[in-house]
Design a protein around this motif. Sequence first.
Motif, short mmCIF file in Angstrom:
data_model
loop_
_atom_site.label_atom_id
_atom_site.label_comp_id
_atom_site.label_asym_id
_atom_site.label_seq_id
_atom_site.Cartn_x
_atom_site.Cartn_y
_atom_site.Cartn_z
N ASN A 18 -28.81 82.01 -8.18
CA ASN A 18 -28.47 80.60 -8.34
C ASN A 18 -27.35 80.22 -7.39
OD1 ASN A 18 -30.26 79.71 -10.44
ND2 ASN A 18 -29.14 81.07 -11.83
N PRO A 19 -27.23 78.93 -7.01
CA PRO A 19 -28.09 77.83 -7.46
C PRO A 19 -29.47 77.87 -6.81
CG PRO A 19 -26.51 77.02 -5.87
CD PRO A 19 -26.13 78.45 -6.15
N LEU A 20 -30.44 77.39 -7.56
CA LEU A 20 -31.81 77.38 -7.07
C LEU A 20 -32.02 76.22 -6.10
CD1 LEU A 20 -34.62 78.74 -7.48
CD2 LEU A 20 -35.05 77.02 -9.24
N LEU A 21 -31.53 75.05 -6.47
CA LEU A 21 -31.69 73.84 -5.67
C LEU A 21 -30.39 73.04 -5.70
CD1 LEU A 21 -35.12 72.75 -7.19
CD2 LEU A 21 -34.81 73.46 -4.81
N THR A 22 -30.17 72.26 -4.66
CA THR A 22 -29.05 71.32 -4.66
C THR A 22 -29.52 69.92 -5.03
OG1 THR A 22 -29.36 70.95 -2.29
CG2 THR A 22 -27.76 72.62 -2.96
N GLY A 23 -30.77 69.78 -5.37
CA GLY A 23 -31.34 68.51 -5.81
C GLY A 23 -32.83 68.56 -5.61
N PRO A 24 -33.54 67.61 -6.21
CA PRO A 24 -33.02 66.58 -7.11
C PRO A 24 -32.72 67.15 -8.48
CG PRO A 24 -35.38 66.41 -7.02
CD PRO A 24 -35.01 67.51 -6.06
N VAL A 25 -31.83 66.46 -9.19
CA VAL A 25 -31.43 66.93 -10.51
C VAL A 25 -32.30 66.29 -11.59
CG1 VAL A 25 -29.10 67.48 -9.80
CG2 VAL A 25 -29.64 65.15 -10.53
N ASP A 26 -31.87 66.40 -12.85
CA ASP A 26 -32.74 66.09 -13.99
C ASP A 26 -34.03 66.89 -13.87
OD1 ASP A 26 -30.92 64.13 -14.96
OD2 ASP A 26 -31.79 62.64 -13.61
N PRO A 27 -33.91 68.22 -13.83
CA PRO A 27 -35.08 69.05 -13.52
C PRO A 27 -36.14 69.01 -14.62
CG PRO A 27 -33.27 70.41 -14.27
CD PRO A 27 -32.71 69.03 -14.09
N ILE A 46 -41.16 59.30 -6.49
CA ILE A 46 -41.41 60.50 -7.29
C ILE A 46 -42.03 61.55 -6.39
CG2 ILE A 46 -42.73 61.51 -9.18
CD1 ILE A 46 -42.34 58.94 -10.72
N GLN A 47 -41.41 62.72 -6.38
CA GLN A 47 -41.87 63.83 -5.57
C GLN A 47 -42.15 65.03 -6.47
OE1 GLN A 47 -38.50 64.18 -2.82
NE2 GLN A 47 -39.71 63.16 -1.23
N ILE A 48 -43.04 65.91 -5.98
CA ILE A 48 -43.38 67.14 -6.70
C ILE A 48 -43.22 68.31 -5.75
CG2 ILE A 48 -45.19 68.42 -7.92
CD1 ILE A 48 -46.41 65.77 -8.73
N TRP A 49 -42.54 69.35 -6.23
CA TRP A 49 -42.42 70.62 -5.52
C TRP A 49 -43.39 71.62 -6.16
CZ3 TRP A 49 -38.88 67.00 -5.77
CH2 TRP A 49 -37.91 66.85 -4.77
N ARG A 50 -44.06 72.41 -5.37
CA ARG A 50 -44.96 73.42 -5.92
C ARG A 50 -44.65 74.77 -5.30
NH1 ARG A 50 -51.46 73.28 -5.05
NH2 ARG A 50 -50.86 73.95 -2.94
N SER A 51 -44.67 75.80 -6.16
CA SER A 51 -44.41 77.15 -5.68
C SER A 51 -45.07 78.16 -6.62
CB SER A 51 -42.90 77.43 -5.62
OG SER A 51 -42.63 78.79 -5.34
N ALA A 52 -45.49 79.28 -6.04
CA ALA A 52 -46.06 80.36 -6.86
C ALA A 52 -44.99 81.13 -7.61
CB ALA A 52 -46.86 81.32 -5.98
N THR A 53 -43.72 80.95 -7.24
CA THR A 53 -42.61 81.61 -7.92
C THR A 53 -41.50 80.60 -8.17
OG1 THR A 53 -41.45 82.23 -5.89
CG2 THR A 53 -43.12 83.76 -6.71
N ALA A 55 -38.29 81.21 -7.68
CA ALA A 55 -37.39 81.30 -6.53
C ALA A 55 -37.94 80.51 -5.34
CB ALA A 55 -37.17 82.75 -6.14
N GLY A 56 -39.26 80.46 -5.22
CA GLY A 56 -39.89 79.76 -4.11
C GLY A 56 -39.71 78.26 -4.14
N LEU A 57 -39.32 77.71 -5.28
CA LEU A 57 -39.07 76.26 -5.34
C LEU A 57 -37.96 75.85 -4.38
CD1 LEU A 57 -39.27 75.70 -9.20
CD2 LEU A 57 -40.93 74.92 -7.49
N ALA A 58 -37.04 76.78 -4.12
CA ALA A 58 -35.92 76.48 -3.23
C ALA A 58 -36.37 76.14 -1.82
CB ALA A 58 -34.94 77.65 -3.21
N SER A 59 -37.48 76.73 -1.39
CA SER A 59 -37.96 76.50 -0.02
C SER A 59 -39.25 75.69 0.03
CB SER A 59 -38.17 77.84 0.69
OG SER A 59 -39.09 78.65 -0.03
N ALA A 60 -39.72 75.23 -1.13
CA ALA A 60 -40.96 74.45 -1.16
C ALA A 60 -40.76 73.08 -0.53
CB ALA A 60 -41.45 74.30 -2.59
N THR A 61 -41.80 72.55 0.06
CA THR A 61 -41.75 71.21 0.66
C THR A 61 -42.21 70.17 -0.35
OG1 THR A 61 -42.24 72.12 2.85
CG2 THR A 61 -42.62 69.75 2.52
#
Length: 678
Positions: A18-27, A46-53, A55-61
């Motif tokens: 951690n931290p996993l993300l610096t935003g957006p908050v209200d996860p 409204i945006q959506i992040w998708r990841s197989a893990t 931890a991968g949310l941190a680098s997801a587009t």
Amino acid sequence: MGVGRVQRAQAAGTSLTNPLLTGPVDPYVIYVNGYYYYTGTTAVNIQIWRSATIAGLASATPVTVWTPTSGAPNCCDVWAPELHYINNTWYIYYAADGGSDSSHRMFVLQANSNDPLGSYSEANTGNPHGQLSESSGLWAIDPDVFQDASGKLYAVWSGWPTASGGVQNIYIASMSDPLHISSNRVQISAPTQSWETHGFGVNEGPVGFTHGGKTFITYSASFCGTPNYAVGLLTDNSTDGNSYLSAGNWSKTGPILEQHDSIKGPASFVPVQSEDGTETWFLYHTTPGACDGTRTVQAQKMSWDSDGSPLLGYPVDANVPLTPPSGENGVFGWGPSASGDAVVGSWSNNSVTSADSTSLGTGWHQIFRGDPMLFDYTVQVDAQGVATGSSAYPKYGMYAAYQDSNNYVQGWLDTKYNVFATYAMVGGVAQSWQNANLPAGFDPTQYHTIKVSKADNTFTFYLDGVQMQQRSFNIRRGQVGLVTEDRTANYRNFLVTDNSQGWRDAFGDSAEGDTTDGLKTGNWSIQGPGAANGSSLGAGWQQIFRGNPNYENYTVQADAQWVQTGTTSSYPKYGIYAAYVDHNNYVVAFLDRQYGVYATYAVVGGSAQGWQNANLPSGFDPTQFHTIKVSKAGNTFTFYLDGAQMQQRSFSLLDGQPGLVTEDTAANYRNFSVTGVN
């Protein structure tokens, strides 16, 4: 969805920090068909992040799936979107206004296809722009929709009591379908307790979920711009589990997650299952000092208390390596060890309870899974030998405990020499082989059950229900796995049962990356969630912990019985931790039969607070059970023995976890309980 199970081989030794993300908050996060989907507040779309893990949310587009129309009543301040998959349809619930905060209302989007990353339209709720109407028509934010155990839908949100405003309360209503609220709103929580009113009174960000047949709603309390922003818990206590619309059926406890060490203002809790369904994790955001972009998003594993309620522990400090959620470390959770040792050999992973070894050759072929933090447990698997190579000792078996390559315990079936063989490595030192003869007529082509029960340092090995060996190894905890040598084998019905009944390490030090303090030490025989016996003699404190570490006001008590005193310590004693935050912050109460005193001690901010003694009553018999009780009200600790007040002291400790502790004394404890929580 056209999305199959994600086949991945995570690199050995990878971890989540951690931290996993610096935003957006209200996860908000859900796991569906092999992917984690994340949404949070951007305010403008409204945006959506998708990841197989996770931890991968941190680098997801992120993918923008909806942008509001300028000038519409939902054009601005788009807050706290939540993505839900209900009856094979994707919905997004969110709050927005038309340009002023007082016009905030709840809205719903519905996916235009079965692709969660596809476009969305304002849902047909019967109201303009997909507004989700509720009976009051008043200011409302943070909508959450959940299904109870029977599949019934409910909406919960944060709202005002009147049109002119007031404090933010939590409201609930039933839904006839995902687009329509069908009952009047019912207020089930208001910010009435001290931990809910820092800055000013707030209840917001509710999230409903069920576990073990019980229904819970977590929420965020106090002003988000303070370090005291925290998570509270509402528990449904209705006997039929079906009366959520009665305010009297909800009880409040908290905070169940709050500031600790370097992490300030943890709130906006949302739970999510691991890929293989064996663990529950949660995301939350922190508040370093303001309700804005300085907040970060964190992830960590949670557990469940003995009464079925969520147990979150302390917020984990930044950059502390965490073992990824189970299932992310290989297909169906089979993969490298938590310490980073790689999978060896060829394995076919069939399910979370089944895997086959498909390679021959010298050397140990191994694969791992499960929680590396278990202390007392039973692991078992049905194993079937298949093919044998040409090595001197072909065999197949399991890891009963695996910390790393220098610390592990194994149980093997060796049909060449017809023995049940055990072996261990402790601190890099081989512990020697020990063999027991297999039963006459043993048929390796059939499935046989290998089982190992671990109780502290004692490992008991079974074959088809019959005890084969019992050995002691100084290994506190460990992960489990499968292992073969020059033997292919099939494994099924793999099962790990946690026997520790919630007794384990303290949360505090491990959450700060400190692995030397706050650990379970000594030999403890776990009798149940309310009973444990300590049998260790010798210098130093022997300790074990359980329960929620985030309660501020409570009473903890246990019946304690002296068993034996050693000869090492000048002050042999036995007692309880009234509050343990970390090794720099704790309060203890001891019974010292040698000097006939009830002794208390504390460390606050790393500074010793001194011992204070009260004489034990005349005729005190330590061979009988006596009740040690401590009531914590803010900073005031009141100490009791068998109902009589012995001492009262003040220590600047906001909260703390309880536990048991002895020094050079064997003692039995029963009827351990924590009550009066708020």
